[in-house]
Write an enzyme that holds these catalytic residues in place. Structure first.
Site, PDB file in Angstrom:
ATOM      1  N   HIS A   1       0.938  -0.950   0.058  1.00 35.76           N
ATOM      2  CA  HIS A   1       0.004  -0.173  -0.077  1.00 35.76           C
ATOM      3  C   HIS A   1       0.430   1.339   0.093  1.00 35.76           C
ATOM      4  O   HIS A   1      -0.016   3.320   0.010  1.00 35.76           O
ATOM      5  CB  HIS A   1      -1.198  -0.115   1.047  1.00 35.76           C
ATOM      6  CG  HIS A   1      -2.277   0.798   0.775  1.00 35.76           C
ATOM      7  ND1 HIS A   1      -2.536   1.059  -0.326  1.00 35.76           N
ATOM      8  CD2 HIS A   1      -3.289   0.608   1.959  1.00 35.76           C
ATOM      9  CE1 HIS A   1      -3.881   1.723  -0.186  1.00 35.76           C
ATOM     10  NE2 HIS A   1      -4.415   1.278   1.155  1.00 35.76           N
TER      11      HIS A   1
ATOM     12  N   ASP B   1      -2.284   2.008  -4.918  1.00 33.94           N
ATOM     13  CA  ASP B   1      -3.450   2.059  -4.461  1.00 33.94           C
ATOM     14  C   ASP B   1      -4.513   1.166  -3.941  1.00 33.94           C
ATOM     15  O   ASP B   1      -4.147   0.352  -5.406  1.00 33.94           O
ATOM     16  CB  ASP B   1      -4.152   3.265  -4.858  1.00 33.94           C
ATOM     17  CG  ASP B   1      -3.157   4.255  -3.881  1.00 33.94           C
ATOM     18  OD1 ASP B   1      -2.719   4.633  -2.765  1.00 33.94           O
ATOM     19  OD2 ASP B   1      -3.032   5.366  -4.726  1.00 33.94           O
TER      20      ASP B   1
END
Length: 463
Positions: A434, A438
């Site tokens: 992450h 995204d």
């Protein structure tokens, strides 16, 4: 007769040295070219090394447990063919090499003494730990024996290439430490107002992932051992896997997205062509080649999934190198890499994947085949699992787990309306980093893989 030097081979683009684990042959044994004569360990893999020439193993120059740089002589082979060197000349060379080896052994304490002399009377530790610095197995062994933790090791000045800590460096440090001649880096004095407020403790990312890793991850309270319990020592590979997995979870914030795909067409197509493949190729075809093909197509559609992270830089890879997790007979896991996977057709993928898996289980992989991956696939369905949350192989940013394919009732859309049918369904679990991926990208990527699998052409020809 001629004497030939056998040197430590280069066993990977980033591997600069190897540790001699075991000599499979002894001095005086007859050996054949390409016959395995010793075992070498690197930080990537343990592997067997073949002889470069046929003849007699005249002399072993590197002992078991010794760390040898790539290109350094490890043995002398007496060949039977004519060579540029005569027998006498070869004997002279052997004596010279033997003398060099003895000099190297005798030079070790002297080298430490020279380093001690070159350093000031008090060794000044580095102000900041050198994160990401490579340590040879020998240096790690010495550090463990002397009780030197990773934070302390990372502050020792190194005289090797790229500031690496050599054997002489750490021995010199140990000697100076025993004499009390090691100076800690100066601490910056905080303003009085700040002293009253406790500073937040920084998160330790990869601290202790090597020498004292297992000491740091032990539970705070001793685990009781009762009568009948069995204590099993982790083998070397299990320890490496443990370190890599904890390291990955510390480095990457993991997020996992799930998609359920209808792979009925894929199941029917494989069922239709597997006999033909077996007959023509004398091999089996699993679902993995088609899954790899779908992942490769999705990586081309979403190239920001085919990246690696280096600090605050993102490296976007040109090549698509797919790591494929393989379970070993002893229960451990290894991930060989299929380089340039986008250049294969289905038949080529099937044969290449089968070959990598077979040699992985037989411990015959080359170190280069375990490096350079840009994305990884793990087939958790082979154990009957329907889904999983796989851990990313650093420094990659994504890994896909394939669950078991199961027949389930599902809604089928037709021109005349919806109906219920029996379909072959599979869960795809996509874990991604992450920091740079995204949720939108991570989710769209795994959805695209599912689309390619669902739209597999039933009329596709094998050849």
């Amino acid at each position: 007769m001629a004497l030939v030097k056998m040197v430590m081979p280069k066993m990977g683009e980033s591997i600069m040295e190897g540790t001699i684990i075991n000599w499979l042959k002894k001095e005086g044994d007859r050996i054949e070219q390409d016959e395995y004569i010793l075992e070498v360990a690197t930080d990537k893999v343990d592997t067997e090394v073949p002889a470069t020439h046929s003849g007699i193993l005249k002399q072993i120059l590197a002992k078991e447990g010794e760390v040898v740089p790539v290109g350094q002589p490890i043995a002398i082979i007496e060949t039977e063919g004519e060579g540029d060197e005569t027998t006498d000349g070869g004997a002279g060379e052997a004596q010279a090499l033997n003398g060099s080896a003895k000099q190297a052994e005798e030079a070790a304490p002297q080298e430490v003494a020279v380093l001690e002399a070159q350093m000031t009377e008090t060794i000044q530790l580095l102000d900041k730990p050198q994160d990401g610095r490579f340590y040879s197995p020998l240096v790690m062994s010495i550090a463990k024996t002397e009780g030197i933790g990773m934070d302390e090791l990372a502050r020792i000045p190194g005289t090797g290439k790229d500031g690496r800590v050599t054997k002489a460096d750490i021995l010199a440090y140990v000697e100076q430490k025993k004499k009390g001649a090691v100076q800690q880096p100066a601490q910056t004095t905080a303003p009085a107002a700040e002293k009253s407020t406790p500073a937040a403790q920084p998160v330790q990312l990869a601290e202790g992932i090597t020498a004292d890793f297992f000491a740091k991850v032990r539970p705070s309270q001793p685990i009781p051992v009762y009568e009948g319990d069995e204590i099993i020592e982790m083998d070397r590979m299990r320890k490496i896997i443990a370190q890599r997995m904890v390291e990955s979870k510390h480095i990457s914030p993991h997020v996992t997205s799930f998609v359920e795909a209808d792979v009925t067409n894929l199941v029917y197509w494989r069922r239709k062509i597997k006999g033909e493949f077996q007959q023509k190729e004398n091999d089996t075809i699993t679902y993995m080649p088609m899954i790899v093909e779908a992942v490769v197509k999705a990586l081309k559609d979403y190239p920001m999934m085919n990246v690696s992270v280096d600090g605050d830089k993102i490296i976007k890879h040109k090549d698509i190198n797919i790591g494929i997790a393989v379970a070993l007979p002893n229960g451990n896991l290894i991930v060989p890499v299929l380089k340039n996977a986008d250049r294969y057709n289905i038949v080529g993928l099937a044969k290449a994947i089968n070959d990598l898996a077979r040699r992985a289980r037989e411990n015959k992989l080359k170190p280069d085949e375990l490096t350079g991956g840009t994305y990884t696939i793990s087939n958790v369905g082979s154990f009957g699992n329907v889904m999983g949350t796989p851990i990313i192989m650093q420094p990659q940013v994504g890994i896909l787990a394939i669950g078991a394919i199961r027949k389930k009732p599902a809604v089928i859309e037709t021109p005349t309306g919806d109906m219920i049918g029996i379909r072959h369904m599979v869960f795809l679990s996509h874990s991604y980093d992450h920091r740079v991926v995204d949720g939108a990208l991570g989710g769209m990527f795994v959805r695209r893989v599912a689309d390619y699998l669902e739209n597999f052409n039933l009329e596709r020809k094998l050849y």
